[in-house]
Design a protein around this motif. Structure first.
Motif, mmCIF file in Angstrom:
data_model
loop_
_atom_site.group_PDB
_atom_site.id
_atom_site.type_symbol
_atom_site.label_atom_id
_atom_site.label_comp_id
_atom_site.label_asym_id
_atom_site.label_seq_id
_atom_site.Cartn_x
_atom_site.Cartn_y
_atom_site.Cartn_z
ATOM 1 N N VAL A 1 -6.902 1.840 0.361
ATOM 2 C CA VAL A 1 -7.531 0.789 1.163
ATOM 3 C C VAL A 1 -6.891 -0.547 0.802
ATOM 4 C CG1 VAL A 1 -9.681 -0.429 1.691
ATOM 5 C CG2 VAL A 1 -9.708 2.056 1.290
ATOM 6 N N MET A 2 -6.403 -1.249 1.817
ATOM 7 C CA MET A 2 -5.873 -2.589 1.603
ATOM 8 C C MET A 2 -6.692 -3.575 2.431
ATOM 9 S SD MET A 2 -1.981 -4.090 1.602
ATOM 10 C CE MET A 2 -1.541 -3.749 3.309
ATOM 11 N N THR A 3 -7.293 -4.533 1.756
ATOM 12 C CA THR A 3 -8.071 -5.595 2.373
ATOM 13 C C THR A 3 -8.108 -6.741 1.373
ATOM 14 O OG1 THR A 3 -10.206 -6.135 3.424
ATOM 15 C CG2 THR A 3 -10.275 -4.715 1.479
ATOM 16 N N GLU A 4 -8.157 -7.962 1.839
ATOM 17 C CA GLU A 4 -8.168 -9.080 0.888
ATOM 18 C C GLU A 4 -9.489 -9.099 0.125
ATOM 19 O OE1 GLU A 4 -6.852 -12.988 1.605
ATOM 20 O OE2 GLU A 4 -5.250 -12.390 2.976
ATOM 21 N N PHE A 5 -9.388 -9.095 -1.196
ATOM 22 C CA PHE A 5 -10.589 -9.136 -2.014
ATOM 23 C C PHE A 5 -11.221 -10.526 -1.953
ATOM 24 C CE2 PHE A 5 -8.785 -5.681 -5.065
ATOM 25 C CZ PHE A 5 -9.006 -4.716 -4.092
ATOM 26 N N ARG A 6 -12.537 -10.519 -1.946
ATOM 27 C CA ARG A 6 -13.299 -11.761 -1.863
ATOM 28 C C ARG A 6 -12.988 -12.677 -3.048
ATOM 29 N NH1 ARG A 6 -18.355 -12.516 -3.966
ATOM 30 N NH2 ARG A 6 -18.701 -10.265 -4.201
ATOM 31 N N PRO A 7 -12.740 -13.953 -2.767
ATOM 32 C CA PRO A 7 -12.429 -14.887 -3.864
ATOM 33 C C PRO A 7 -13.690 -15.309 -4.610
ATOM 34 C CG PRO A 7 -12.507 -16.091 -1.811
ATOM 35 C CD PRO A 7 -12.704 -14.624 -1.458
ATOM 36 N N ALA A 8 -13.505 -16.134 -5.618
ATOM 37 C CA ALA A 8 -14.641 -16.695 -6.354
ATOM 38 C C ALA A 8 -15.585 -17.400 -5.381
ATOM 39 C CB ALA A 8 -14.147 -17.666 -7.417
ATOM 40 N N ASP A 9 -16.867 -17.383 -5.700
ATOM 41 C CA ASP A 9 -17.886 -17.874 -4.776
ATOM 42 C C ASP A 9 -17.586 -19.262 -4.229
ATOM 43 O OD1 ASP A 9 -19.054 -15.521 -5.483
ATOM 44 O OD2 ASP A 9 -20.681 -16.416 -6.666
ATOM 45 N N ALA A 10 -17.097 -20.159 -5.062
ATOM 46 C CA ALA A 10 -16.882 -21.544 -4.640
ATOM 47 C C ALA A 10 -15.805 -21.662 -3.567
ATOM 48 C CB ALA A 10 -16.497 -22.400 -5.854
ATOM 49 N N LEU B 1 0.821 -1.206 0.000
ATOM 50 C CA LEU B 1 0.000 0.000 0.000
ATOM 51 C C LEU B 1 0.859 1.261 0.000
ATOM 52 C CD1 LEU B 1 -2.596 1.593 0.195
ATOM 53 C CD2 LEU B 1 -2.698 1.079 2.639
ATOM 54 N N SER B 2 1.910 1.280 0.812
ATOM 55 C CA SER B 2 2.682 2.520 0.967
ATOM 56 C C SER B 2 3.385 2.927 -0.324
ATOM 57 C CB SER B 2 3.709 2.378 2.095
ATOM 58 O OG SER B 2 4.714 1.437 1.769
ATOM 59 N N GLU B 3 3.931 1.984 -1.066
ATOM 60 C CA GLU B 3 4.702 2.350 -2.253
ATOM 61 C C GLU B 3 3.847 2.951 -3.364
ATOM 62 O OE1 GLU B 3 7.213 -0.922 -3.314
ATOM 63 O OE2 GLU B 3 8.472 -0.690 -1.535
ATOM 64 N N PRO B 4 2.725 2.314 -3.739
ATOM 65 C CA PRO B 4 1.895 2.974 -4.765
ATOM 66 C C PRO B 4 1.271 4.279 -4.268
ATOM 67 C CG PRO B 4 0.835 0.962 -3.978
ATOM 68 C CD PRO B 4 2.218 0.970 -3.420
ATOM 69 N N MET B 5 1.028 4.373 -2.971
ATOM 70 C CA MET B 5 0.475 5.614 -2.436
ATOM 71 C C MET B 5 1.492 6.746 -2.537
ATOM 72 S SD MET B 5 -1.839 7.486 -0.980
ATOM 73 C CE MET B 5 -3.137 6.524 -0.193
ATOM 74 N N GLN B 6 2.699 6.519 -2.022
ATOM 75 C CA GLN B 6 3.668 7.613 -1.976
ATOM 76 C C GLN B 6 4.096 8.066 -3.370
ATOM 77 O OE1 GLN B 6 6.326 5.432 0.543
ATOM 78 N NE2 GLN B 6 7.829 5.048 -1.073
ATOM 79 N N ALA C 1 -6.759 -0.933 -3.189
ATOM 80 C CA ALA C 1 -7.566 0.008 -3.973
ATOM 81 C C ALA C 1 -7.123 1.421 -3.630
ATOM 82 C CB ALA C 1 -9.045 -0.168 -3.664
ATOM 83 N N LEU C 2 -6.819 2.208 -4.645
ATOM 84 C CA LEU C 2 -6.483 3.615 -4.475
ATOM 85 C C LEU C 2 -7.598 4.450 -5.094
ATOM 86 C CD1 LEU C 2 -2.677 3.728 -5.378
ATOM 87 C CD2 LEU C 2 -3.720 3.523 -3.109
#
Length: 212
Positions: free
Chosen positions: A155-164, A67-72, A205-206
């Motif tokens: 925002v850094m959070t693990e994105f939800r995987p495929a439903d299965a 997160l820090s590198e793409p932000m800065q 996500a930025l």
């Protein structure tokens, strides 16, 4: 029941478990745990104290650098920021300050200084925090109010995987994780607030807030 992010009623039952049902919003695509199965504030706080966030831990710093590198790289010199939900061992703020970006810390459990929320910031980071939001709609409204025009929210959070794979997903099993986002959800948040969305790496996500 209504979606805690966008407010749409009549969500779909997404997954059923003996420890609680999960619901999916057909509009913003948020998935959340039935509030009847959320931890109490006391239980939640006790769980957070087990987190070991050491600012000197090289592996933890490497994780936060996603997160820090793409932000800065998107900030102007001297930009001032806020780490929202910094946890018991503020590290991201230290990393950004080392790069010349003064950053304050706020956490409702460990650093609950409400005066920090009475200011505006050039950038805001929110790392491994959004999944804990009880009212994500209200939280993103607050973040929008804290962010100056032209600013960045990361925002850094693990994105939800495929439903299965959802029921086997390790991230879901943390009892303090109650809201789960996908890239589609992040796109909805961006549209709702008039932000521009970038996803520079997985699970980050930025959001750029345009000038007035």
């Amino acid at each position: 029941m209504s979606c805690p992010l966008c407010g749409k009623t009549h969500p779909w039952l997404y997954a059923h478990l003996s420890k609680g049902d999960y619901f999916l919003c057909g509009d913003c695509r948020l998935v959340w745990l039935d509030p009847r199965h959320w931890l109490s504030p006391k239980e939640e706080g006790a769980q957070y104290t087990t987190h070991c966030n050491d600012p000197e831990d090289a592996r933890y710093r490497a994780f936060l650098s996603r997160l820090s590198e793409p932000m800065q790289s998107r900030l102007s010199a001297g930009a001032r920021g806020l780490d929202y939900g910094c946890g018991p061992g503020p590290t991201l703020s230290r990393m950004l300050e080392e790069k010349g970006f003064p950053t304050r810390d706020y956490d409702p459990v460990f650093f609950p200084d409400k005066g920090i929320l009475a200011q505006e910031y050039d950038f805001i980071t929110c790392s491994e925090t959004a999944e804990h939001f009880h009212a994500p709609g209200a939280e993103f409204e607050r973040l929008n109010a804290l962010l100056r025009p032209g600013g960045w929210l990361g925002v850094m959070t693990e994105f939800r995987p495929a439903d299965a794979h959802f029921l086997r997903w390790h991230y879901r099993r943390d009892p303090t994780h109650i809201c789960f986002y996908s890239p589609d959800t992040m796109a909805w948040i961006a549209r709702h607030h008039g932000w521009r969305l970038e996803i520079p790496v997985k699970n980050v996500a930025l959001f750029h807030k345009g000038q007035v």
